[in-house]
Design an enzyme around this catalytic site. Structure first.
Site, PDB file in Angstrom:
ATOM      1  N   ARG A   1      -8.883  -0.807   7.685  1.00  0.00           N
ATOM      2  CA  ARG A   1      -9.862   0.087   7.080  1.00  0.00           C
ATOM      3  C   ARG A   1     -10.214   1.239   8.009  1.00  0.00           C
ATOM      4  O   ARG A   1     -11.370   1.562   8.259  1.00  0.00           O
ATOM      5  CB  ARG A   1     -11.133  -0.662   6.693  1.00  0.00           C
ATOM      6  CG  ARG A   1     -11.906   0.104   5.622  1.00  0.00           C
ATOM      7  CD  ARG A   1     -13.070  -0.673   5.059  1.00  0.00           C
ATOM      8  NE  ARG A   1     -13.632   0.087   3.960  1.00  0.00           N
ATOM      9  CZ  ARG A   1     -14.100  -0.449   2.842  1.00  0.00           C
ATOM     10  NH1 ARG A   1     -14.073  -1.735   2.672  1.00  0.00           N
ATOM     11  NH2 ARG A   1     -14.593   0.306   1.896  1.00  0.00           N
ATOM     12  N   CYS A   2      -9.184   1.833   8.575  1.00  0.00           N
ATOM     13  CA  CYS A   2      -9.433   3.023   9.390  1.00  0.00           C
ATOM     14  C   CYS A   2      -8.151   3.814   9.469  1.00  0.00           C
ATOM     15  O   CYS A   2      -7.112   3.382   9.012  1.00  0.00           O
ATOM     16  CB  CYS A   2      -9.924   2.657  10.783  1.00  0.00           C
ATOM     17  SG  CYS A   2      -8.631   2.138  11.920  1.00  0.00           S
TER      18      CYS A   2
ATOM     19  N   GLU B   1     -13.301   4.680   4.861  1.00  0.00           N
ATOM     20  CA  GLU B   1     -13.176   4.006   6.143  1.00  0.00           C
ATOM     21  C   GLU B   1     -14.295   4.356   7.112  1.00  0.00           C
ATOM     22  O   GLU B   1     -14.554   3.612   8.060  1.00  0.00           O
ATOM     23  CB  GLU B   1     -11.805   4.326   6.738  1.00  0.00           C
ATOM     24  CG  GLU B   1     -10.723   3.839   5.789  1.00  0.00           C
ATOM     25  CD  GLU B   1      -9.330   4.295   6.164  1.00  0.00           C
ATOM     26  OE1 GLU B   1      -8.384   3.649   5.740  1.00  0.00           O
ATOM     27  OE2 GLU B   1      -9.189   5.287   6.875  1.00  0.00           O
TER      28      GLU B   1
ATOM     29  N   GLN C   1       0.822  -1.201   0.000  1.00  0.00           N
ATOM     30  CA  GLN C   1       0.000   0.000   0.000  1.00  0.00           C
ATOM     31  C   GLN C   1       0.862   1.258   0.000  1.00  0.00           C
ATOM     32  O   GLN C   1       0.330   2.364  -0.052  1.00  0.00           O
ATOM     33  CB  GLN C   1      -0.923   0.010   1.233  1.00  0.00           C
ATOM     34  CG  GLN C   1      -1.922  -1.132   1.231  1.00  0.00           C
ATOM     35  CD  GLN C   1      -2.815  -1.141   2.460  1.00  0.00           C
ATOM     36  OE1 GLN C   1      -2.959  -2.178   3.092  1.00  0.00           O
ATOM     37  NE2 GLN C   1      -3.439  -0.007   2.806  1.00  0.00           N
TER      38      GLN C   1
END
Lengths: 803, 208
Positions: free
Chosen positions: A384-385, A757, A237
């Site tokens: 996802r945050c 998110e 990522q």
């Protein structure tokens, strides 16, 4: 020479710019199976790597016998920590200022830890050879409970840190203690509690979960011994950060290291870190002079590469008798596993957890997070945050519910009473965050009206009064604020590199364009949405704008995609790079039209001479001229690069409401209704936002209702396959209803805040809120996740509901 | 993961012969499917091996057994066994076994077994769900074999009682018990027994 003029509206529509629900450009290749993922990379003479892993959570390695493995035909190498030692690569630095073993050095610290690697002609031989490597262990007592880890007589896990009384984040008070991090004003918070009319406290455990992307982690490392160049295709990522790290670790100049993130099948934080598998594959390629592929299997993925959460939290609220929150205190014991490999900005060992004052105007607050080593896999990524925001939102939203219950107030009412009001923005939180914008009351009322909240409460009251009701009904409500878009380099860096992001745009002579980015999509649809920003800024149809990411040799340096930072940071870089081009285009247009720049108006895709609609130059005309006949003294070409260092984070928010029906005999919990209102500021592509929200809600549903990584007392992970680990499909996922308001960010060039998110962060406490609400009349204030049928059934039994 | 077993098995053999067999670790191991004692290390410790085959997966545990306690008066032995498999599993067991007479039935006895089995590694990870059932199955087979072997011992073995404690190995070596146990645990048979047991328990349960 000018084309016949359409209406401005028609031309704007044709651009498919910001606000258009443009179909995802990526999907054509994905739905045809034409994506190009790491495991699709096949190079001539490529070898395959597999990893020998520890069966034990804590043990000393007595002996590793490679002979039998090396004797298998097709095996090229078996490497252990002792082989990496001369290269000083048996340990590597982590993002959190600790070190992590690349291959276990004398000791194993968690089950499935990497002990040795095998490189062979194919994957099957490698797997067979892994079985043939004999490792003898002396078992040591494992430490699984983070509270027990801090006991005076607890076994010492990290012998390599013996005698180190301070770490990257301050003093260490115990050999298994990593850091204690504090935020807010303790005295002020204590004072608020001392004079409060009402206080509540609640312990809650946010379980260890795993992002579990569909594609596991892997890489193909290819070192060219003649040129001294290393190319690595990697599920990353953050490819640029990896390039810097690889160069630092290997000594190869950064200019000769090329990291390529091809198509990525989901990341969710799991693909931020640098894992031993990557390092070993690179070392193997350098040693053997051949390309080496490593792709982990599902069990390895869930067991070893970067978990999330694992926060044991104690929250306290102080309030007035009428429900005005006066103070917040939080204490967290954070289980970081065997190495502190959390992926957070360097200065924040608990990430942005101090957003935990939420959407509420709380005068005094204090938070303390204690990081602890245990015999579990390292990690602590933002699943996802944005860096521990999920934990923070869970904490404050649960606490507000607990307070409402204590005061006998309605959940919606207590929230409205404590919201930061619209006119208070920009608002400085008690932890020092500067919230950019928000309008919480409007959003809350919109949701309550949409679901007819009063009717739901009436229905619930009727069900509670009916002893024969087959179900318990629960209503969950969450009103969350996130902090995303890390981040301002004065606060945020990773390994010393500021958390800016970048964009390079080139407009070609015939008017099409390419944009290269420092971010990397893992399914977010960057190729679609980034092009839309440029389309609106420059009047070039998004269809002819190419977006490229992920190749460090072509893209400008960027910090990557995680923490909802692509739109807030890279999205701003795009807009500002485009504006540089726009400014040059205006000068060219003025030259071509023989007027001064001030005499030009911009309209969708062209500069027009004020007061004379017939005289204009389109961006197409200007692009041609930029390469053909630029004004005297002007450089030819039409391109720009922008590195955007955000002045502040962005603060998206949302109001989520959930209704559950719990079967009182079986504990089966059905989500009857889930209503999600999100405010992410300016909306670039409503269809993609909708998709992001559906995905985030479904992942939130997964965490709240089923995901967990259970460890037994010996440190065995009893749930590292998809037979145990809950990944919901369309079958299990509830129907989602979405809604929105738009409160643009005042400091962002296009007002966008980031959205992907929010639904994950916001939905998880909403499910808990709903499940607990079903039990609220029985005096229950909290139930830990996951809310699977078995656990809910146990709660029903405990409270005398189920037989 | 830890499995605790606390069970009483009725035996169709007198307490004396059962106790004689219980003290003989070699013979005892022979009763455990797939297990054997390979070497005596000291007066009260041994090397042993267990083979377990489930489908294509073969686990070979090698390890040690220690006789922690052998109480002739109470007819109780306490054993501690530890073993590991090269493929990445390990197991440890503490076993407390007592032979008790049955009132008014001199030809019968009870075997009281309390065991704590701690399994680590792949077996714990992948076999976790079946661990309790498999353990109980294995013990069931063990008790059957144990009873058969004890029944083959000579009836009058009173002299054994005066032999010094923890001096067991050679004693009734001549007895050659019927080795019904296979040399390894048969996974298919085990699975079949599990399925049979599961169905039996389903349909035996009275409808509510």
């Amino acid at each position: 020479m000018n084309a016949p003029a359409d209406t401005a509206e028609a031309r704007e529509l044709a651009l498919a710019g910001m606000g258009a629900s443009r179909l995802r450009k990526e999907d054509a290749r994905f739905i045809q199976g034409k994506g190009n993922y790491v495991d699709d990379i096949k190079l001539p003479a490529m070898l395959h790597m597999d990893i020998v892993r520890s069966p034990l959570a804590h043990a000393r390695i007595r002996k590793i016998n490679k002979e039998a493995a090396l004797a298998i035909p097709g095996v090229h190498a078996v490497l252990t920590a002792d082989d990496l030692k001369p290269l000083k690569l048996h340990w590597m630095p982590t993002l959190a200022g600790d070190v992590a073993a690349v291959l276990a050095d004398e000791k194993v610290h968690f089950q499935m830890q990497e002990v040795a690697i095998v490189v062979a002609d194919d994957r099957y031989i490698a797997a067979d050879a892994v079985e043939a490597v004999e490792v003898e262990y002396d078992e040591l007592p494992p430490v699984i409970d983070p509270y027990a880890a801090l006991a005076a007589d607890a076994p010492v896990l990290r012998e390599d840190l013996a005698g180190k009384t301070s770490g990257a984040h301050g003093a260490r008070e115990h050999p298994n203690h990593i850091f204690t991090w504090q935020a807010g004003d303790k005295e002020a918070a204590d004072a608020a509690f001392a004079r409060a009319e009402v206080t509540v406290s609640q312990h809650m455990y946010y379980p260890r979960v795993h992002p579990c992307p569909l594609e596991t982690c892997g890489c193909v490392a290819s070192f060219d011994p003649v040129r001294g160049e290393l190319t690595t295709w990697m599920t990353s990522q953050a490819p640029h950060v990896v390039r810097t790290v690889v160069s630092m670790l290997s000594g190869i100049p950064e200019s000769k290291v090329r990291i390529i993130s091809p198509d990525i099948g989901g990341g969710f934080g799991n693909k931020v870190g640098v894992y031993p598998g990557y390092v070993c594959a690179i070392v193997a390629s350098i040693v053997l002079g051949r390309p080496v592929k490593w792709v982990e299997d599902r069990i390895e993925n869930i067991s070893t590469t970067a978990f999330a959460r694992d926060y044991h939290m104690d929250g306290e609220l102080a309030a007035s008798a009428d429900g005005r929150i006066l103070g917040l205190r939080v204490k967290v014991v954070a289980d970081h596993g065997a190495f502190d490999a959390c992926a957070d900005p360097s200065k924040f060992p608990a990430g942005l957890f101090h957003i935990c004052s939420g959407s509420y105007d709380i005068a005094a607050a204090h938070a303390e997070v204690k990081g602890v080593y245990t015999n579990k896999a390292p990690g602590g990524v933002a699943y996802r945050c944005s860096f521990r925001v999920t934990e923070a939102v869970y904490l404050i939203e649960r606490m507000v519910d607990v307070l409402a219950q204590k005061l006998g107030m309605d959940k919606a009412e207590i929230r409205a009473r404590n919201f930061i009001r619209k006119e208070q923005f920009p608002y400085r939180s008690p932890f020092g965050f500067d919230y950019d914008s928000g309008d919480y009351h409007t959003a809350l009322n919109k949701v309550l009206d949409a679901v007819d909240y009063k009717a739901l409460r009436a229905e619930q009251a009727a069900k509670r009064a009916d002893p024969d009701s087959p179900t318990l009904m629960g209503i969950g409500l969450v009103t969350f604020t996130e902090v995303v878009g890390a981040g301002p380099s004065k606060m945020c860096d990773i390994l010393g590199v500021g958390m800016f992001d970048s964009c390079e745009i080139r407009v070609h002579p015939t008017g099409s364009a390419i944009a290269r980015m420092g971010t990397i999509s893992q399914g977010q649809g960057h190729q679609t949405t980034y092009a839309q920003i440029i389309a609106t800024e420059l009047g070039i149809p998004s269809e002819v704008i190419q977006v490229e990411e992920g190749d460090t040799s072509t893209a400008p340096y960027g910090l990557g995609t995680y923490g909802s930072r692509s739109t807030p940071v890279a999205g701003a870089a795009i807009a500002l790079a485009a504006r540089k081009i726009h400014a040059k285009a205006r000068r060219i247009a003025a030259h071509l039209l023989e007027v001064s720049e001030q005499d030009l108006d911009w309209e969708v895709d062209r500069f027009k001479v004020k007061g004379d609609d017939a005289r204009y130059k389109t961006m197409n005309d200007i692009a041609w001229a930029a390469y053909h006949q630029p004004p005297d003294g002007m450089e030819p070409g039409l391109e720009a690069v922008h590195y955007y260092d955000p002045p502040n984070f962005t603060y998206p928010f949302g109001i989520y409401l959930c209704v559950v029906d719990i079967d009182r005999a079986t504990g089966e919990t059905k989500v009857r209704r889930f209503y999600a209102l999100d405010d992410c500021g300016t909306r670039i592509n409503p269809m993609i936002i909708e998709g992001q929200i559906h995905g985030g809600l479904t992942e939130g549903f997964a965490v709240a209702m089923g995901q967990q990584m259970p460890f037994d007392a010996q440190g065995n992970l009893l749930g590292n396959t998809l037979m145990d680990y809950f990944l919901p499909t369309a079958v299990e996922a509830p129907k989602w209803e979405t809604d929105y308001t738009v409160t643009p960010s005042p400091h962002h060039p296009i007002g966008a805040k980031g959205v992907a998110e929010s639904p994950h962060v916001g939905s998880i406490p909403t499910f808990t809120s709903a499940v607990v609400d079903a039990f609220a009349h029985l005096g229950v204030t909290h139930l830990d996740m996951p809310h699977n049928s078995f656990r809910v059934w146990k709660a029903l039994r405990e409270h005398g509901v189920a037989a | 993961m830890e499995v605790k077993i606390d069970k009483t098995y009725p035996l169709e053999v007198d307490p004396q012969r059962a106790w004689t067999l219980l003290q003989d670790l070699r013979q005892l191991a022979g009763c455990m499917p797939g297990a054997e004692i390979t070497e005596q290390l000291s007066a009260n410790s041994y090397k042993g091996a267990v083979k377990l085959k489930v489908g294509p997966a073969l686990a070979q545990f090698g390890g040690s057994v220690e006789v922690v306690e052998c109480d002739h008066q109470a007819r109780r032995v306490v054993l501690r066994a530890k073993g590991a498999d090269k493929g990445g599993s390990s197991a440890a067991m503490d076993l407390n076994a007592v032979i008790e007479p049955v009132a008014d039935a001199p030809a019968k006895a009870s075997l009281l077994g309390q065991a704590s089995v701690v399994v680590n590694g792949k077996f714990a990870q992948f076999g976790g769900r079946m661990m309790v059932q498999v353990s109980e199955m294995m013990l069931g087979q063990f008790v059957q074999n144990f009873q058969a072997a004890a029944q083959q011992l000579p009836q009058a073995a009173q002299a054994q009682d005066v032999s010094p404690a923890v001096d067991v190995p050679q004693a009734p070596a001549a007895a050659a018990p019927a080795r019904q146990a296979a040399r390894e645990i048969n996974g298919l048979a085990l699975l079949w027994a599990l399925i049979r047991g599961w169905f039996a328990s389903r349909f035996a349960r009275p409808a509510r």
